[in-house]
Design a protein around this motif. Structure first.
Motif, PDB file in Angstrom:
ATOM      1  N   GLU A 274       2.369   2.055  -3.211  1.00 21.51           N
ATOM      2  CA  GLU A 274       1.408   2.081  -4.236  1.00 21.51           C
ATOM      3  C   GLU A 274       2.027   4.108  -4.096  1.00 21.51           C
ATOM      4  O   GLU A 274       0.984   4.558  -4.960  1.00 21.51           O
ATOM      5  N   LYS A 275       1.646   4.119  -2.295  1.00 25.81           N
ATOM      6  CA  LYS A 275       0.602   5.541  -2.927  1.00 25.81           C
ATOM      7  C   LYS A 275       2.489   6.207  -3.027  1.00 25.81           C
ATOM      8  O   LYS A 275       1.665   7.878  -3.690  1.00 25.81           O
TER       9      LYS A 275
ATOM     10  N   SER B 152       0.421  -0.516  -0.350  1.00 22.70           N
ATOM     11  CA  SER B 152      -0.252   0.010  -0.074  1.00 22.70           C
ATOM     12  C   SER B 152       0.795   1.470   0.107  1.00 22.70           C
ATOM     13  O   SER B 152       0.346   2.184  -0.844  1.00 22.70           O
ATOM     14  N   THR B 153       1.876   1.427   0.743  1.00 28.72           N
ATOM     15  CA  THR B 153       3.388   1.998   0.849  1.00 28.72           C
ATOM     16  C   THR B 153       3.929   2.767  -0.483  1.00 28.72           C
ATOM     17  O   THR B 153       3.614   3.798  -0.697  1.00 28.72           O
TER      18      THR B 153
ATOM     19  N   GLU C  63       4.128   5.638  -5.336  1.00 28.48           N
ATOM     20  CA  GLU C  63       4.189   5.762  -6.671  1.00 28.48           C
ATOM     21  C   GLU C  63       3.060   6.981  -7.453  1.00 28.48           C
ATOM     22  O   GLU C  63       3.731   7.289  -7.909  1.00 28.48           O
ATOM     23  N   LYS C  64       1.905   6.825  -6.614  1.00 29.63           N
ATOM     24  CA  LYS C  64       1.027   7.847  -7.121  1.00 29.63           C
ATOM     25  C   LYS C  64       1.079   9.346  -6.829  1.00 29.63           C
ATOM     26  O   LYS C  64       1.699  10.696  -7.590  1.00 29.63           O
ATOM     27  N   LYS C  65       2.088   9.876  -5.589  1.00 28.90           N
ATOM     28  CA  LYS C  65       2.750  10.885  -5.683  1.00 28.90           C
ATOM     29  C   LYS C  65       4.007  11.810  -6.296  1.00 28.90           C
ATOM     30  O   LYS C  65       3.854  12.652  -6.009  1.00 28.90           O
ATOM     31  N   GLY C  66       4.643  10.215  -6.838  1.00 31.61           N
ATOM     32  CA  GLY C  66       5.386  10.764  -8.014  1.00 31.61           C
ATOM     33  C   GLY C  66       6.874  10.533  -7.714  1.00 31.61           C
ATOM     34  O   GLY C  66       7.573  10.846  -8.278  1.00 31.61           O
TER      35      GLY C  66
END
Length: 226
Positions: A209-210, A206-207, A212-215
């Motif tokens: 993936e987070k 989960s972390t 990755e989403k934040k760049g």
């Protein structure tokens, strides 16, 4: 009332500290990929309240030690490690991808026509590929990519199996006009933990993936030129 509040805060802090954990991994060879993985996973562990610590450990026996729980896992390994090391579980998030390459003096040979091959010991993906291809030629194992390429350039072997990021650093110093370089397969690298840390796996996924989403992952890949 004030004293009770302070006591409650102290108890919460102690509880948080008691759940914090340091996980130990062997120090990998110093490559841009390794530095990228170390920084990324350090951020991920910090985010879930834990700490990543590196220790000097014999890399040849690191997988066995991780499987036995002497180490807490492996920073980055290819998929399929669990086929031979059943106590290791992977975080289902690819950290980065790389290519397995064949570099050879024989520009017309197929893989199995290479009469002699040099590989860097300890790279499971290399041995897996050779087994899948039922390679029958002479096999020489060395401890570094530099040693591989030295044997190749001296024409003591006909070919070398090497991962692309190891080859890349040597290319500026090599005469490759008479060599053939083929991409054999693309491989993803994953983070592995001993099964005693199974509860951390969904948190880490989960972390990551987070991040990755934040760049953050894109920034780190650019930083280390992954």
């Amino acid at each position: 009332m004030g004293n009770i509040k302070i006591l409650w805060i102290l108890l919460l802090s102690q509880c948080s500290l008691s759940h914090a954990q340091t996980l130990y991994f062997n120090r990998p060879a110093d490559t841009p990929q390794a530095r990228y993985v170390i920084e990324l996973l350090s951020l991920a562990y910090k985010d879930i309240g834990h700490k990543l610590e590196l220790i000097d450990f014999d890399r040849q026996s690191a997988l066995i030690a991780a499987n036995e729980g002497e180490l807490d896992g492996q920073l980055g390994r290819i998929a399929g490690v669990t086929d031979s090391y059943a106590n290791l579980l992977y975080v289902d998030f690819p950290l980065y991808s790389f290519n397995l390459q064949l570099i050879s003096h024989c520009t017309t040979c197929s893989f199995n026509q290479i009469e002699s091959m040099v590989v860097q010991s300890g790279y499971l993906v290399v041995y897996q590929y050779m087994m899948e291809q039922s390679y029958k030629g002479e096999l020489i194992e060395v401890k570094s990519s530099a040693a591989q390429l030295n044997l190749l350039m001296q024409k003591k072997v006909q070919g070398a199996l090497i991962v692309d990021f190891h080859l890349r650093e040597h290319l500026p110093y090599m005469d490759i006009d008479t060599l053939k370089i083929d991409d054999l397969m693309t491989i993803d690298s994953f983070h592995y933990l001993h099964q005693k840390h199974k509860a951390l796996i969904p948190k880490l996924k989960s972390t990551l993936e987070k991040l990755e989403k934040k760049g953050v992952i894109a920034v780190l890949k650019a930083k280390y030129r992954i």
